[in-house]
Scaffold this motif. Structure first.
Motif, short mmCIF file in Angstrom:
data_model
loop_
_atom_site.label_atom_id
_atom_site.label_comp_id
_atom_site.label_asym_id
_atom_site.label_seq_id
_atom_site.Cartn_x
_atom_site.Cartn_y
_atom_site.Cartn_z
N GLN A 252 0.81 -1.21 0.00
CA GLN A 252 0.00 0.00 0.00
C GLN A 252 0.85 1.27 0.00
OE1 GLN A 252 -2.73 0.31 3.25
NE2 GLN A 252 -3.84 2.02 2.33
N GLU A 253 1.93 1.25 0.76
CA GLU A 253 2.75 2.45 0.88
C GLU A 253 4.23 2.07 0.91
OE1 GLU A 253 3.31 6.15 4.04
OE2 GLU A 253 1.60 4.81 4.22
N LEU A 254 5.01 2.79 0.13
CA LEU A 254 6.46 2.59 0.10
C LEU A 254 7.10 3.94 0.36
CD1 LEU A 254 9.09 1.03 -0.56
CD2 LEU A 254 8.68 1.58 -2.95
N ARG A 255 7.83 4.03 1.46
CA ARG A 255 8.52 5.27 1.81
C ARG A 255 10.02 5.06 1.65
NH1 ARG A 255 5.77 6.61 7.63
NH2 ARG A 255 3.62 6.60 6.91
N VAL A 256 10.68 6.06 1.09
CA VAL A 256 12.13 6.03 0.93
C VAL A 256 12.67 7.31 1.56
CG1 VAL A 256 14.06 5.95 -0.68
CG2 VAL A 256 11.94 4.74 -1.22
N TYR A 257 13.58 7.14 2.53
CA TYR A 257 14.19 8.27 3.20
C TYR A 257 15.68 8.27 2.88
CZ TYR A 257 16.22 11.10 6.92
OH TYR A 257 16.94 12.03 7.62
N VAL A 258 16.13 9.33 2.22
CA VAL A 258 17.55 9.47 1.87
C VAL A 258 18.08 10.71 2.58
CG1 VAL A 258 19.22 9.76 0.01
CG2 VAL A 258 17.15 8.41 -0.38
N PRO A 259 18.92 10.54 3.60
CA PRO A 259 19.47 11.68 4.33
C PRO A 259 20.60 12.34 3.54
CG PRO A 259 20.35 9.67 5.22
CD PRO A 259 19.38 9.28 4.14
N LEU B 136 24.48 11.48 4.42
CA LEU B 136 24.41 10.23 3.66
C LEU B 136 25.38 9.16 4.16
CD1 LEU B 136 22.84 9.06 1.34
CD2 LEU B 136 24.55 9.94 -0.22
N LEU B 137 26.55 9.56 4.61
CA LEU B 137 27.53 8.58 5.08
C LEU B 137 27.36 8.24 6.56
CD1 LEU B 137 30.70 9.88 3.23
CD2 LEU B 137 29.25 7.95 2.63
N ARG B 138 26.55 9.03 7.28
CA ARG B 138 26.38 8.80 8.72
C ARG B 138 25.03 8.17 9.08
NH1 ARG B 138 28.03 14.00 8.25
NH2 ARG B 138 25.97 14.73 8.83
N GLU B 139 23.99 8.46 8.32
CA GLU B 139 22.65 7.99 8.65
C GLU B 139 22.21 6.90 7.68
OE1 GLU B 139 19.67 11.04 9.28
OE2 GLU B 139 21.26 12.53 9.39
N ASN B 140 21.21 6.12 8.12
CA ASN B 140 20.67 5.04 7.29
C ASN B 140 19.79 5.59 6.17
OD1 ASN B 140 21.73 2.95 8.84
ND2 ASN B 140 19.96 2.89 10.18
N ILE B 141 19.88 4.94 5.02
CA ILE B 141 18.86 5.12 3.99
C ILE B 141 17.77 4.12 4.38
CG2 ILE B 141 18.29 4.79 1.57
CD1 ILE B 141 21.20 5.47 0.93
N ARG B 142 16.53 4.60 4.49
CA ARG B 142 15.46 3.73 4.99
C ARG B 142 14.40 3.50 3.92
NH1 ARG B 142 15.90 7.23 9.61
NH2 ARG B 142 13.98 8.25 8.94
#
Length: 110
Positions: A25-32, A36-42
């Protein structure tokens, strides 16, 4: 709504089921971007529904073993090459490896 490729799930999981229908139903993509090198891509998948049935005659899905072996051999070669000379690996490849290892997938309500 996102429809997953059901044949890929069947091949990868290798379970004695045939997926007949499925959606996310829902796909979320979080790109910090700033971290980018310190946090997760979710990747967050919300409300995943898969409908499966038992097949009439089930056989273990045959994976392309030569393809897998080829990738494994290539990884060994590239790994041994980078072990010999660390300067051959560029900064971009190193950064992409760090980013790829920092990906998190979360599934809610399956």
């Amino acid at each position: 709504d996102v429809e997953p490729q059901l044949h890929v799930l069947e091949e990868e999981l290798g379970l004695p089921v045939v997926f007949t229908r499925g959606f996310i139903q829902e796909l979320r993509v979080y790109v910090p971007v700033a971290g980018l090198l310190r946090e997760n891509i979710r990747f967050t998948l919300c409300n995943v529904e898969l409908v499966a049935s038992s097949p009439e005659s089930w056989q273990t899905p045959k994976r392309n073993s030569s393809k897998v072996a080829g990738k494994r051999d290539e990884a060994r070669r590239t790994g041994s090459e980078s072990d010999k000379d660390p300067t051959t690996e560029g900064w971009a490849k190193s950064m992409l490896n760090r980013i790829a290892l920092n990906i998190r997938v979360e599934v809610r309500n399956m």
